[in-house]
Design a protein around this motif. Structure first.
Motif, mmCIF file in Angstrom:
data_model
loop_
_atom_site.group_PDB
_atom_site.id
_atom_site.type_symbol
_atom_site.label_atom_id
_atom_site.label_comp_id
_atom_site.label_asym_id
_atom_site.label_seq_id
_atom_site.Cartn_x
_atom_site.Cartn_y
_atom_site.Cartn_z
ATOM 1 N N UNK A 1 0.924 -1.365 0.101
ATOM 2 C CA UNK A 1 -0.070 -0.025 0.147
ATOM 3 C C UNK A 1 0.912 1.211 -0.040
ATOM 4 N N UNK A 2 1.884 1.164 0.714
ATOM 5 C CA UNK A 2 2.840 2.382 0.803
ATOM 6 C C UNK A 2 3.505 2.576 -0.348
ATOM 7 N N UNK A 3 4.172 1.596 -1.070
ATOM 8 C CA UNK A 3 4.611 1.747 -2.626
ATOM 9 C C UNK A 3 3.700 2.160 -3.614
ATOM 10 N N UNK A 4 2.670 1.600 -3.561
ATOM 11 C CA UNK A 4 1.647 2.112 -4.646
ATOM 12 C C UNK A 4 1.017 3.425 -4.171
ATOM 13 N N UNK A 5 0.881 3.708 -3.105
ATOM 14 C CA UNK A 5 0.082 4.907 -2.613
ATOM 15 C C UNK A 5 -1.307 4.854 -2.549
ATOM 16 N N UNK A 6 -2.017 3.484 -2.747
ATOM 17 C CA UNK A 6 -3.205 3.155 -2.823
ATOM 18 C C UNK A 6 -3.741 2.548 -1.638
ATOM 19 N N UNK A 7 -5.106 2.496 -1.160
ATOM 20 C CA UNK A 7 -5.567 1.839 -0.204
ATOM 21 C C UNK A 7 -5.789 0.363 -0.714
ATOM 22 N N UNK A 8 -5.369 -0.593 0.542
ATOM 23 C CA UNK A 8 -5.546 -1.806 0.115
ATOM 24 C C UNK A 8 -6.411 -2.592 1.076
ATOM 25 N N UNK A 9 -7.472 -3.294 0.499
ATOM 26 C CA UNK A 9 -8.572 -4.001 1.333
ATOM 27 C C UNK A 9 -8.378 -5.209 0.939
ATOM 28 N N UNK B 1 -0.583 10.587 2.916
ATOM 29 C CA UNK B 1 0.355 11.137 2.229
ATOM 30 C C UNK B 1 0.522 12.854 2.738
ATOM 31 N N UNK B 2 1.769 13.190 2.764
ATOM 32 C CA UNK B 2 2.138 14.365 2.990
ATOM 33 C C UNK B 2 3.143 14.886 1.908
ATOM 34 N N UNK B 3 3.028 16.078 1.551
ATOM 35 C CA UNK B 3 3.821 16.699 0.445
ATOM 36 C C UNK B 3 3.976 15.839 -0.752
ATOM 37 N N UNK B 4 2.962 15.109 -1.238
ATOM 38 C CA UNK B 4 3.011 14.200 -2.269
ATOM 39 C C UNK B 4 3.638 12.878 -1.911
ATOM 40 N N UNK B 5 4.266 12.538 -0.959
ATOM 41 C CA UNK B 5 4.701 11.143 -0.602
ATOM 42 C C UNK B 5 4.113 10.524 0.752
ATOM 43 N N UNK B 6 4.213 9.331 0.573
ATOM 44 C CA UNK B 6 3.582 8.332 1.506
ATOM 45 C C UNK B 6 4.456 8.573 2.975
ATOM 46 N N UNK B 7 3.888 9.330 3.921
ATOM 47 C CA UNK B 7 4.498 9.374 5.227
ATOM 48 C C UNK B 7 4.231 8.420 6.054
ATOM 49 N N UNK B 8 3.232 7.658 5.982
ATOM 50 C CA UNK B 8 2.863 6.549 6.969
ATOM 51 C C UNK B 8 1.854 6.035 6.298
ATOM 52 N N UNK B 9 1.202 4.694 6.993
ATOM 53 C CA UNK B 9 0.170 4.084 6.677
ATOM 54 C C UNK B 9 -0.859 3.556 7.837
ATOM 55 N N UNK B 10 -1.977 3.800 7.720
ATOM 56 C CA UNK B 10 -2.791 3.370 8.893
ATOM 57 C C UNK B 10 -3.318 1.765 8.364
#
Ligand code: SME
Length: 165
Positions: free
Chosen positions: A92-100, A126-135
């Motif tokens: 999810x972090x690498x793709x920037x997309x939610x994974x269900x 996402x912060x400043x266009x990059x994935x800063x963390x995931x829930x």
């Protein structure tokens, strides 16, 4: 201590609107992202049923050296570092997309932190266009997370992203 309760009979969209308002109230005026992540993880566990793990992984490092490191959570002790692109969280972090993920056993590369987990939802922050963390949310129920749940948590994360990243 704060007691929050969500009316389970509300339609999902309304329930997540309320949850988002609760998260905004809880993080209001606090600039420390770790403190806010901790309280949001606790809020989610208090108000959302059928979860066995709820928390955050934060991005550390740059470029090819990026990885996820364990942040505030509620649940069993978990793996501390996840390689970028590995497991549900790293994917999810690498793709920037939610994974269900309806069945974690069917997800190639799933990292089992709690053997009880059967389904999982991971929402990038996402912060400043990059994935800063995931829930990261885990459930002992298969297919626990609907499309509405995913949309609800995405809206929640978007509303508080400045306060948790
Ligand atoms: N299952 C996750 C690892 C984190 S734990 O669920 C808390 C994954 O595959 O990335």
């Amino acid at each position: 201590m704060y007691d929050f309760e969500l009316d389970a009979s509300l339609p999902a969209a309304e329930r997540y609107r309320e949850l988002t308002q609760m998260a905004l109230a809880l993080t209001e005026g606090e600039s420390d992202p770790i403190a806010n992540m901790a309280n949001v993880a606790a809020l989610i566990v208090q108000t959302v049923p059928h979860l066995n793990w709820a928390g955050f992984y934060r991005t550390t490092g740059e470029g090819d050296g990026r990885e996820l490191v364990l942040g505030p959570f509620i649940g069993k002790p978990a793996c501390i570092r996840i390689a970028w692109g590995a497991g549900v969280c790293g994917t999810a972090a690498a793709s920037g997309r939610t994974h269900r993920v309806e069945d974690v056993h069917a997800f190639a590369g799933h990292i089992a932190c709690d053997a009880a987990s059967r389904s999982e939802l991971v929402v990038p922050i996402v912060k400043d266009g990059v994935v800063a963390a995931v829930l990261d949310l885990d459930s002992p129920e298969p297919a626990r997370f609907s499309i509405e749940d995913a949309a609800g948590f995405e809206a929640l994360i978007e509303a508080i992203s400045e306060r948790i990243a």
